[in-house]
Enzyme design. Structure first.
Site, PDB file in Angstrom:
ATOM      1  N   THR A 115      37.280-104.982 -55.080  1.00 49.86           N
ATOM      2  CA  THR A 115      38.264-106.013 -54.712  1.00 49.86           C
ATOM      3  C   THR A 115      38.225-107.210 -55.659  1.00 49.86           C
ATOM      4  OG1 THR A 115      36.756-107.167 -53.206  1.00 49.86           O
ATOM      5  CG2 THR A 115      38.059-105.372 -52.292  1.00 49.86           C
ATOM      6  N   ASP A 116      37.504-107.097 -56.761  1.00 49.92           N
ATOM      7  CA  ASP A 116      37.379-108.264 -57.640  1.00 49.92           C
ATOM      8  C   ASP A 116      38.723-108.683 -58.224  1.00 49.92           C
ATOM      9  OD1 ASP A 116      37.448-105.979 -59.229  1.00 49.92           O
ATOM     10  OD2 ASP A 116      35.820-106.624 -60.563  1.00 49.92           O
ATOM     11  N   GLY A 156      30.372 -93.159 -68.810  1.00 47.65           N
ATOM     12  CA  GLY A 156      31.404 -92.471 -68.049  1.00 47.65           C
ATOM     13  C   GLY A 156      31.013 -92.118 -66.638  1.00 47.65           C
ATOM     14  N   ALA A 157      29.974 -92.769 -66.119  1.00 51.20           N
ATOM     15  CA  ALA A 157      29.489 -92.441 -64.777  1.00 51.20           C
ATOM     16  C   ALA A 157      29.845 -93.506 -63.748  1.00 51.20           C
ATOM     17  CB  ALA A 157      27.970 -92.243 -64.807  1.00 51.20           C
ATOM     18  N   LEU A 214      28.875 -96.664 -63.983  1.00 51.62           N
ATOM     19  CA  LEU A 214      27.738 -97.573 -63.876  1.00 51.62           C
ATOM     20  C   LEU A 214      27.852 -98.734 -64.862  1.00 51.62           C
ATOM     21  CD1 LEU A 214      24.794 -95.048 -63.385  1.00 51.62           C
ATOM     22  CD2 LEU A 214      26.003 -96.384 -61.654  1.00 51.62           C
ATOM     23  N   SER A 215      29.080 -99.037 -65.292  1.00 47.57           N
ATOM     24  CA  SER A 215      29.364-100.251 -66.060  1.00 47.57           C
ATOM     25  C   SER A 215      28.737-100.264 -67.446  1.00 47.57           C
ATOM     26  CB  SER A 215      28.927-101.508 -65.283  1.00 47.57           C
ATOM     27  OG  SER A 215      29.458-101.506 -63.986  1.00 47.57           O
ATOM     28  N   SER A 216      28.711 -99.118 -68.113  1.00 41.81           N
ATOM     29  CA  SER A 216      28.189 -99.092 -69.478  1.00 41.81           C
ATOM     30  C   SER A 216      29.045 -99.947 -70.407  1.00 41.81           C
ATOM     31  CB  SER A 216      28.123 -97.652 -69.997  1.00 41.81           C
ATOM     32  OG  SER A 216      29.396 -97.042 -69.992  1.00 41.81           O
ATOM     33  N   GLU A 239      38.125-106.576 -72.276  1.00 42.66           N
ATOM     34  CA  GLU A 239      38.454-105.282 -71.679  1.00 42.66           C
ATOM     35  C   GLU A 239      39.904-105.239 -71.208  1.00 42.66           C
ATOM     36  OE1 GLU A 239      36.327-101.896 -68.931  1.00 42.66           O
ATOM     37  OE2 GLU A 239      35.236-103.659 -69.606  1.00 42.66           O
ATOM     38  N   ASP A 270      31.796-106.557 -62.976  1.00 40.76           N
ATOM     39  CA  ASP A 270      30.795-105.886 -63.803  1.00 40.76           C
ATOM     40  C   ASP A 270      30.207-106.825 -64.848  1.00 40.76           C
ATOM     41  OD1 ASP A 270      31.509-103.709 -62.335  1.00 40.76           O
ATOM     42  OD2 ASP A 270      32.372-102.566 -63.982  1.00 40.76           O
TER      43      ASP A 270
END
Length: 357
Positions: free
Chosen positions: A1-2, A87-88, A90-92, A126, A138
């Site tokens: 919801t950010d 790509g998982a 997890l905010s790479s 981004e 993130d």
């Protein structure tokens, strides 16, 4: 919801993006990616996207966003090595952005930017350079996190509080389904557009000022339900409900009520699955398996959805057994061998000096 101006409560994991850098001469930033085995370099006076090395656009975008904010960037030579699974969900990408921003900021003679400005520059990179219309969560947690804590963040004001996670009693187990469906990026931007449309429609009808779905209460949503399409209503119901769940979860952590916190995680997943429709069969299977395991208090998908990972709150003394059960049972049901990690809530990005002999 950010991206709806809402409330979130992430943690940083103890996997990171390492960037070894030194000031350089000239006008070019030079980056070597150990993960991709590629070199990228770009001119600070003409920063454009790279067609051949998509990973480099996160760093390029950060440099341009910082330049556009008036920050005088100096060139660096750098080596990048990332431990965050790519790509998982997890905010790479945020880890890469924040590492680049911190390095560029630290290499400036004029002194660095503050943490909030760095996070905002990374989000702008981004959004405007890479083309993913993400919110601030993130990037913010990647630089503001503190060990053994969750970050309760108001994504509108950027006010935040640290809430304790008892690492001696509970583990954060992350299970990677090893699937990534094609819907991910386009569906993410579509969800954001639908939420913004729902907020605009409610704003036209309501007496209150509705800038984001953050401003909509459950009663208000029901009152103006008929002005929304079925899809808009369900997307909005997830966001409104999720904000309330995060507020309740913050209260649960403050009170040490981890059982309630776990229940809210499961409620969140159901809403992501049914109303927001960003889950998938593999994620649902992984959550179902987790909730069958003794010692699991809560489980939900994490990231943008359509694949990637689930996050599980697990009694520390049972984390190894739960990890083993998730691996075996998920492979039995799907035929896919997953990755399962035991993470700690870690601190955010930081600088240290390395002297090579």
């Amino acid at each position: 919801t950010d991206y709806n101006g809402g409330f979130v409560m992430p943690v940083a994991i103890d996997r990171g993006m390492h960037i070894f850098f030194r000031p350089a001469r000239g006008k070019k930033v030079r980056l070597w990616s150990e993960n991709y085995g590629e070199m990228d370099e770009f001119d600070l006076e003409d920063i454009r996207p790279s067609d051949g090395s998509p990973w480099a656009n996160y760093s390029r975008g950060v440099a341009r966003a910082m330049s556009e904010s008036g920050f005088a960037i100096r060139p660096i030579d750098a080596v990048l090595y990332g431990e965050v699974p790519i790509g998982a969900g997890l905010s790479s990408s945020a880890a890469l952005e924040v590492a680049t921003a911190l390095a560029l900021s630290a290499s400036s003679e004029a002194g660095g930017l503050d943490k909030k400005k760095l996070a905002l520059a990374c989000q702008k990179a981004e959004n405007e350079f890479v083309g993913v219309n993400c919110g601030i969560m993130d990037q913010f947690v990647s630089i503001h996190a503190v060990s053994d804590s969750a970050v309760f963040l108001d994504c509108r004001s950027l006010d935040y509080a640290l809430l304790p996670l008892d690492a001696d009693r509970f583990s954060v187990v992350v299970a990677n389904t090893m699937v990534e469906h094609e819907l991910g990026a386009s569906a993410y931007n579509d969800r954001r557009a639908t939420c913004e449309m729902a907020a605009r429609k409610i704003n036209e009808m309501a007496e209150a000022d509705v800038k984001h779905l953050r401003d909509v209460s459950p009663d208000m949503l029901e009152l103006f339900k008929e002005t929304l399409t079925s899809t808009e209503y369900r997307r909005a119901r997830h966001v409104v409900g999720e904000n309330n769940r995060v507020l309740q979860a913050a209260g649960a952590l403050k009170n040490g009520d981890y059982a309630r916190f776990g229940e809210l995680m499961v409620d969140s997943h159901r809403s992501l699955r049914d109303d927001y429709e960003v889950s998938c069969g593999e994620l649902d299977t992984m959550v179902d398996i987790a909730m069958e395991c003794e010692g699991v208090l809560g489980a939900r998908m994490t990231g943008a959805g359509f694949g990637g990972c689930t996050v599980n709150l697990v009694e520390a003394r049972r984390s190894a057994a739960v990890s083993g059960l998730l691996k075996r049972e998920y492979e039995r049901r799907t035929g896919i061998k997953p990755d399962v990690f035991n993470f700690k809530a870690a601190g955010g990005a930081c600088l240290s000096e390395v002297n090579f002999v």
